[in-house]
Design a protein around this motif. Structure first.
Motif, PDB file in Angstrom:
ATOM      1  N   PHE A 108       0.655   9.986  -3.925  1.00 31.76           N
ATOM      2  CA  PHE A 108       0.673   8.835  -3.018  1.00 31.76           C
ATOM      3  C   PHE A 108      -0.750   8.433  -2.634  1.00 31.76           C
ATOM      4  CE2 PHE A 108       3.400   7.029   0.741  1.00 31.76           C
ATOM      5  CZ  PHE A 108       3.095   5.753   0.322  1.00 31.76           C
ATOM      6  N   GLY A 109      -1.596   9.406  -2.347  1.00 30.61           N
ATOM      7  CA  GLY A 109      -2.979   9.097  -1.987  1.00 30.61           C
ATOM      8  C   GLY A 109      -3.698   8.362  -3.100  1.00 30.61           C
ATOM      9  N   ASN A 110      -3.512   8.810  -4.338  1.00 33.63           N
ATOM     10  CA  ASN A 110      -4.151   8.136  -5.474  1.00 33.63           C
ATOM     11  C   ASN A 110      -3.558   6.754  -5.714  1.00 33.63           C
ATOM     12  OD1 ASN A 110      -6.030  10.131  -6.185  1.00 33.63           O
ATOM     13  ND2 ASN A 110      -4.483  11.297  -7.307  1.00 33.63           N
ATOM     14  N   THR A 111      -2.261   6.604  -5.449  1.00 31.12           N
ATOM     15  CA  THR A 111      -1.616   5.295  -5.597  1.00 31.12           C
ATOM     16  C   THR A 111      -2.225   4.287  -4.626  1.00 31.12           C
ATOM     17  OG1 THR A 111       0.452   6.337  -6.297  1.00 31.12           O
ATOM     18  CG2 THR A 111       0.593   4.086  -5.449  1.00 31.12           C
ATOM     19  N   ILE A 112      -2.443   4.704  -3.403  1.00 24.14           N
ATOM     20  CA  ILE A 112      -3.061   3.838  -2.399  1.00 24.14           C
ATOM     21  C   ILE A 112      -4.450   3.409  -2.859  1.00 24.14           C
ATOM     22  CG2 ILE A 112      -4.016   3.801  -0.047  1.00 24.14           C
ATOM     23  CD1 ILE A 112      -1.618   5.699   0.709  1.00 24.14           C
ATOM     24  N   ARG A 113      -5.219   4.359  -3.360  1.00 22.33           N
ATOM     25  CA  ARG A 113      -6.581   4.045  -3.806  1.00 22.33           C
ATOM     26  C   ARG A 113      -6.571   3.095  -5.007  1.00 22.33           C
ATOM     27  NH1 ARG A 113      -7.526   9.267  -1.577  1.00 22.33           N
ATOM     28  NH2 ARG A 113      -6.530  10.346  -3.322  1.00 22.33           N
ATOM     29  N   MET A 114      -5.668   3.328  -5.944  1.00 22.84           N
ATOM     30  CA  MET A 114      -5.624   2.460  -7.132  1.00 22.84           C
ATOM     31  C   MET A 114      -5.157   1.048  -6.792  1.00 22.84           C
ATOM     32  SD  MET A 114      -4.373   4.906 -10.299  1.00 22.84           S
ATOM     33  CE  MET A 114      -2.901   5.557  -9.499  1.00 22.84           C
ATOM     34  N   PHE A 115      -4.274   0.915  -5.797  1.00 22.55           N
ATOM     35  CA  PHE A 115      -3.846  -0.425  -5.401  1.00 22.55           C
ATOM     36  C   PHE A 115      -5.030  -1.239  -4.889  1.00 22.55           C
ATOM     37  CE2 PHE A 115      -1.513  -3.261  -2.258  1.00 22.55           C
ATOM     38  CZ  PHE A 115      -1.087  -4.145  -3.235  1.00 22.55           C
ATOM     39  N   ARG A 116      -5.957  -0.578  -4.193  1.00 23.65           N
ATOM     40  CA  ARG A 116      -7.183  -1.282  -3.776  1.00 23.65           C
ATOM     41  C   ARG A 116      -7.931  -1.829  -4.985  1.00 23.65           C
ATOM     42  NH1 ARG A 116      -8.038   3.032  -0.139  1.00 23.65           N
ATOM     43  NH2 ARG A 116      -7.719   2.421   2.036  1.00 23.65           N
ATOM     44  N   GLN A 117      -8.004  -1.044  -6.041  1.00 20.89           N
ATOM     45  CA  GLN A 117      -8.728  -1.486  -7.237  1.00 20.89           C
ATOM     46  C   GLN A 117      -8.105  -2.752  -7.825  1.00 20.89           C
ATOM     47  OE1 GLN A 117      -8.927   2.963  -8.837  1.00 20.89           O
ATOM     48  NE2 GLN A 117     -10.006   1.579 -10.189  1.00 20.89           N
ATOM     49  N   VAL A 118      -6.782  -2.823  -7.816  1.00 18.44           N
ATOM     50  CA  VAL A 118      -6.102  -3.993  -8.367  1.00 18.44           C
ATOM     51  C   VAL A 118      -6.466  -5.250  -7.580  1.00 18.44           C
ATOM     52  CG1 VAL A 118      -3.825  -5.045  -8.731  1.00 18.44           C
ATOM     53  CG2 VAL A 118      -4.201  -2.651  -9.328  1.00 18.44           C
ATOM     54  N   LEU A 119      -6.646  -5.102  -6.266  1.00 13.81           N
ATOM     55  CA  LEU A 119      -6.978  -6.247  -5.413  1.00 13.81           C
ATOM     56  C   LEU A 119      -8.484  -6.433  -5.244  1.00 13.81           C
ATOM     57  CD1 LEU A 119      -4.303  -5.837  -2.577  1.00 13.81           C
ATOM     58  CD2 LEU A 119      -4.195  -7.258  -4.629  1.00 13.81           C
ATOM     59  N   VAL A 120      -9.270  -5.580  -5.889  1.00 12.63           N
ATOM     60  CA  VAL A 120     -10.739  -5.632  -5.813  1.00 12.63           C
ATOM     61  C   VAL A 120     -11.167  -5.620  -4.347  1.00 12.63           C
ATOM     62  CG1 VAL A 120     -12.805  -6.672  -6.810  1.00 12.63           C
ATOM     63  CG2 VAL A 120     -10.595  -7.087  -7.890  1.00 12.63           C
ATOM     64  N   THR A 121     -10.754  -4.597  -3.648  1.00 12.92           N
ATOM     65  CA  THR A 121     -11.143  -4.435  -2.245  1.00 12.92           C
ATOM     66  C   THR A 121     -11.554  -2.994  -1.982  1.00 12.92           C
ATOM     67  OG1 THR A 121     -10.419  -4.592   0.069  1.00 12.92           O
ATOM     68  CG2 THR A 121      -8.737  -3.992  -1.543  1.00 12.92           C
ATOM     69  N   GLU A 122     -12.566  -2.852  -1.162  1.00 14.68           N
ATOM     70  CA  GLU A 122     -12.962  -1.533  -0.678  1.00 14.68           C
ATOM     71  C   GLU A 122     -12.550  -1.337   0.769  1.00 14.68           C
ATOM     72  OE1 GLU A 122     -17.133  -1.094  -1.288  1.00 14.68           O
ATOM     73  OE2 GLU A 122     -17.010  -1.152  -3.491  1.00 14.68           O
ATOM     74  N   ARG A 123     -12.409  -2.454   1.490  1.00 11.95           N
ATOM     75  CA  ARG A 123     -12.165  -2.376   2.932  1.00 11.95           C
ATOM     76  C   ARG A 123     -10.699  -2.570   3.310  1.00 11.95           C
ATOM     77  NH1 ARG A 123     -16.637  -5.659   2.229  1.00 11.95           N
ATOM     78  NH2 ARG A 123     -15.473  -7.552   2.738  1.00 11.95           N
ATOM     79  N   GLY A 124      -9.902  -3.162   2.443  1.00 13.79           N
ATOM     80  CA  GLY A 124      -8.515  -3.420   2.781  1.00 13.79           C
ATOM     81  C   GLY A 124      -7.698  -2.145   2.917  1.00 13.79           C
ATOM     82  N   GLN A 125      -6.720  -2.155   3.817  1.00  8.31           N
ATOM     83  CA  GLN A 125      -5.844  -1.011   4.034  1.00  8.31           C
ATOM     84  C   GLN A 125      -4.477  -1.269   3.423  1.00  8.31           C
ATOM     85  OE1 GLN A 125      -6.128   2.256   5.527  1.00  8.31           O
ATOM     86  NE2 GLN A 125      -4.207   2.241   4.380  1.00  8.31           N
ATOM     87  N   PRO A 126      -4.152  -0.573   2.322  1.00  4.96           N
ATOM     88  CA  PRO A 126      -2.820  -0.730   1.749  1.00  4.96           C
ATOM     89  C   PRO A 126      -1.733  -0.099   2.629  1.00  4.96           C
ATOM     90  CG  PRO A 126      -4.382   0.059   0.099  1.00  4.96           C
ATOM     91  CD  PRO A 126      -5.041   0.193   1.437  1.00  4.96           C
ATOM     92  N   ILE A 127      -0.577  -0.734   2.632  1.00  8.15           N
ATOM     93  CA  ILE A 127       0.630  -0.194   3.252  1.00  8.15           C
ATOM     94  C   ILE A 127       1.740  -0.357   2.222  1.00  8.15           C
ATOM     95  CG2 ILE A 127       2.302  -0.415   5.141  1.00  8.15           C
ATOM     96  CD1 ILE A 127       0.018  -1.554   6.864  1.00  8.15           C
TER      97      ILE A 127
END
Length: 388
Positions: A43-62
């Protein structure tokens, strides 16, 4: 273990889409505890990879169980309070539906509505923002009912120039994973989507990514959030905990679906995201040229610049309707979607080309669709001449 899914009709609606064998196999992974070390890492890696798809470092995935519609509820319940003014950029059915959700939570909605096949212009948006102060502006990146592609980058630029305190909200259900999105660079406050479209995962997950200033607004709002499951105050500790390797409980996550999402995101992020956007664009251009140049059919978007890369919405020619085309496609093992926009519902049909259908050309899925459409319309044309 080698896994291959059973033979089935080719699904080329604008979501759900075809999923890879690896993703489907991951969706059948054995039961495990949602507090286990292995799932916490997944789950932790999934959250991090979702940021990559959106090209964001600061956004918080939920990431939660639910459909894209839950994303509307999350946005409405967390970011608006009764009486807040919201500007909805309406390019089809889903702009209207988002508006209905916002109004259910007490927001006062103003529509900036475009004619069918178009999206609101820069000038229209700037004028609307000068007329009234809005808490947020929502834009449907790809409205699945029309195949119209809006420009969130332009929307954000205008908002920042004219009304910088206004939040920019992107409904990316039919765009994330297939259309260009740069959350940080474009200063987007929320991007929401679901698992079953460009991310190439079975339905059942709602994904949102929230900017720092949107989170601050939630944490300092005057009134209590009028939702429980959808409250980001309940989910933020969970997402932060899993990403830090320390699972936190609020509601049991859909473990198998998250394993499937992990598998899909791992494949997506193994290559530059720009490459994925480019392949969708190439597949879309090729298919649309076939529709226009070979079939001679008109598309719902009135200009290529506002036509989605994730799908194509096609008008039937005069004298032809859905029963002449859609059942015949199904007879050849192809499932497409009929019309959805109520004003033109019976006049057009829709074909999705997202995920592996667009990316993996060795599957020859779009070629199969093209060949079958070619044969169907040739037969229809021959029958019409014979009747005459």
């Amino acid at each position: 273990m080698t896994f291959h899914q059973v033979e089935h009709p080719l699904l080329v609606i604008p979501g759900p889409i075809e999923v890879s064998d690896d993703v489907l196999f991951a969706n059948a992974s054995p039961s495990q505890s949602h507090m286990s070390k292995s799932f916490t890492e997944t789950f932790g890696n999934t959250i991090r990879m979702f940021r990559q798809v959106l090209v964001t470092e600061r956004g918080q995935p939920i990431i939660t169980a639910g459909s894209g519609t839950l994303g509307w509820d999350m946005i409405a319940s967390n970011l608006t309070e009764p009486g807040d003014d919201v500007l909805v950029l309406n390019s089809g059915y889903f702009g209207q539906s988002f508006s209905d959700c916002l109004e259910a939570y007490g927001a006062k909605v103003t529509h900036l509505k475009a004619p069918i096949g178009q999206c609101p212009s820069r000038e229209q948006l700037a004028e609307a923002l000068k007329f009234k102060k809005y808490k947020m502006v929502t834009v449907t990146h790809v409205d699945t009912s029309t195949g119209v592609l809006s420009n969130p980058q332009m929307v954000s630029e205008v908002v920042r120039q004219v009304s910088p305190d206004t939040l920019v909200i992107v409904d990316g259900v039919c765009s994330v994973g297939s259309e260009e999105i740069r959350m940080d660079e474009w200063s987007l406050d929320v991007v929401m989507c679901a698992s079953q479209k460009g991310l190439g995962v079975p339905p059942g997950l709602c994904l949102v990514c929230v900017s720092e200033r949107a989170i601050q607004l939630v944490e300092t709002r005057k009134t209590k959030i009028s939702a429980y499951f959808a409250s980001w105050l309940n989910w933020l500790p969970v997402m932060r905990g899993y990403e830090q390797g320390k699972p936190v409980y609020f509601a049991t996550p859909p473990i198998q679906l998250i394993c499937a999402l992990y598998t899909s995101l791992k494949a997506i992020t193994s290559r530059p995201i720009e490459e994925r956007w480019s392949k969708h664009k190439e597949a879309s251009l090729d298919f649309k040229q076939f529709v226009t140049n070979e079939l001679g059919l008109k598309q719902v978007p009135n200009d290529p610049s506002v036509a989605a890369n994730s799908m194509t919405a096609i008008y039937f020619p005069d004298g032809v309707s859905a029963p002449d085309v859609i059942p015949k496609l199904f007879e050849h093992g192809i499932i497409v979607a009929g019309g959805l926009h109520k004003e033109i519902k019976d006049k057009y049909f829709r074909i999705g080309h997202m995920g592996i259908t667009a990316i993996d050309t060795t599957r020859h899925e779009l070629e199969k669709v093209k060949d079958t459409l070619r044969n169907i319309f040739t037969t229809i044309g021959h029958a019409a001449k014979t009747t005459d």
